[in-house]
Design a protein around this motif. Sequence first.
Motif, PDB file in Angstrom:
ATOM      1  N   MET A 120     -18.494 111.877  40.248  1.00  0.00           N
ATOM      2  CA  MET A 120     -18.244 111.441  41.634  1.00  0.00           C
ATOM      3  C   MET A 120     -18.735 110.002  41.804  1.00  0.00           C
ATOM      4  O   MET A 120     -18.017 109.142  42.337  1.00  0.00           O
ATOM      5  N   GLN A 121     -19.964 109.742  41.332  1.00  0.00           N
ATOM      6  CA  GLN A 121     -20.539 108.403  41.497  1.00  0.00           C
ATOM      7  C   GLN A 121     -19.726 107.365  40.734  1.00  0.00           C
ATOM      8  O   GLN A 121     -19.475 106.255  41.226  1.00  0.00           O
ATOM      9  N   HIS A 122     -19.286 107.750  39.515  1.00  0.00           N
ATOM     10  CA  HIS A 122     -18.488 106.821  38.702  1.00  0.00           C
ATOM     11  C   HIS A 122     -17.213 106.420  39.448  1.00  0.00           C
ATOM     12  O   HIS A 122     -16.855 105.246  39.507  1.00  0.00           O
ATOM     13  N   ASN A 123     -16.547 107.419  40.040  1.00  0.00           N
ATOM     14  CA  ASN A 123     -15.279 107.126  40.729  1.00  0.00           C
ATOM     15  C   ASN A 123     -15.491 106.348  42.029  1.00  0.00           C
ATOM     16  O   ASN A 123     -14.652 105.540  42.417  1.00  0.00           O
ATOM     17  N   ILE A 124     -16.627 106.577  42.681  1.00  0.00           N
ATOM     18  CA  ILE A 124     -16.957 105.774  43.868  1.00  0.00           C
ATOM     19  C   ILE A 124     -17.045 104.298  43.461  1.00  0.00           C
ATOM     20  O   ILE A 124     -16.419 103.418  44.066  1.00  0.00           O
ATOM     21  N   SER A 125     -17.800 104.039  42.387  1.00  0.00           N
ATOM     22  CA  SER A 125     -18.024 102.649  41.954  1.00  0.00           C
ATOM     23  C   SER A 125     -16.746 102.041  41.397  1.00  0.00           C
ATOM     24  O   SER A 125     -16.455 100.861  41.639  1.00  0.00           O
ATOM     25  N   LEU A 126     -15.966 102.851  40.665  1.00  0.00           N
ATOM     26  CA  LEU A 126     -14.711 102.371  40.077  1.00  0.00           C
ATOM     27  C   LEU A 126     -13.796 101.799  41.155  1.00  0.00           C
ATOM     28  O   LEU A 126     -13.003 100.897  40.910  1.00  0.00           O
TER      29      LEU A 126
END
Length: 235
Positions: A120-126
């Motif tokens: 989830m965090q990765h996709n937020i930052s992406l």
Amino acid sequence: MSDKERSPSPEFSPLGFGEDLAPLPEYKAAGTTAVDFSGLLGEPLKLHEDLKSGCGGQLWPAGMVLAKHMLRYHRDTLQHARILELGAGGGVVGLTVARGCASLDHPLYLTDMVEMESLMQHNISLNGLDDRVRARVLNWGEPLSQEVLDFKPDVILAADCVYFEPAFPLLMQTLHDLLALVPAATVFFCFKKRRRADMQFLKAARKAFAVAEIEDEDRPVFGREGLFLYAFTKK
Ligand SMILES: C[S@@+](CC[C@H](N)C(=O)[O-])C[C@H]1O[C@@H](n2cnc3c(N)ncnc32)[C@H](O)[C@@H]1O
């Protein structure tokens, strides 16, 4: 009590046929997909998919349907909403709302089990949405965290959260807790029927909540695929 006992979730298995022989989505290699919902999103959303953290690590059909529905019908209605997504997986629904709906006054919460937190965090930052979206652990059936209690979500998003019967009572408990916390809240609930048992969840939901089918011009198409789109509110 172990995490597994508290938060049952099935191991993803491409060979896990249900009683009606409808398979779950097939294994995909990890990778990044861009989605723009037939141009509804100006700038496409980038979603990393990786099943190593669990079945939420890939895009599921109800997530795509609900994300498109929110974009098409709620682009301008959510500015003041306090939005929380349950079982967000890679976050397709919440991230679509954060990217495509008119600027939100409040942060949007993506929630799932701890295994999904980093995706989830990765996709937020992406997608450059760190200032607007938060990733948090929310295990269905457990008491709501102080942060959620204080946030008082009034729009709940849940896509493809009906797929594993042992988790049904836990999801019901969390929906009940959220609607008790904010009686005026609406749960946008989309799921795909894969097994006969999935309709038991709907039956229980109809007993507990006011359940209304939501209009959507794509209903004839997704309806043929066994997908359902509802709003749940407090009775
Ligand atoms: C089928 S995936 C759907 C993911 C995403 N909503 C979508 O539509 O692409 C279901 C999600 O529910 C989450 N989940 C399952 N059991 C859960 C539980 N007990 N508590 C919290 N989340 C759970 C899984 O980790 C997974 O990410």
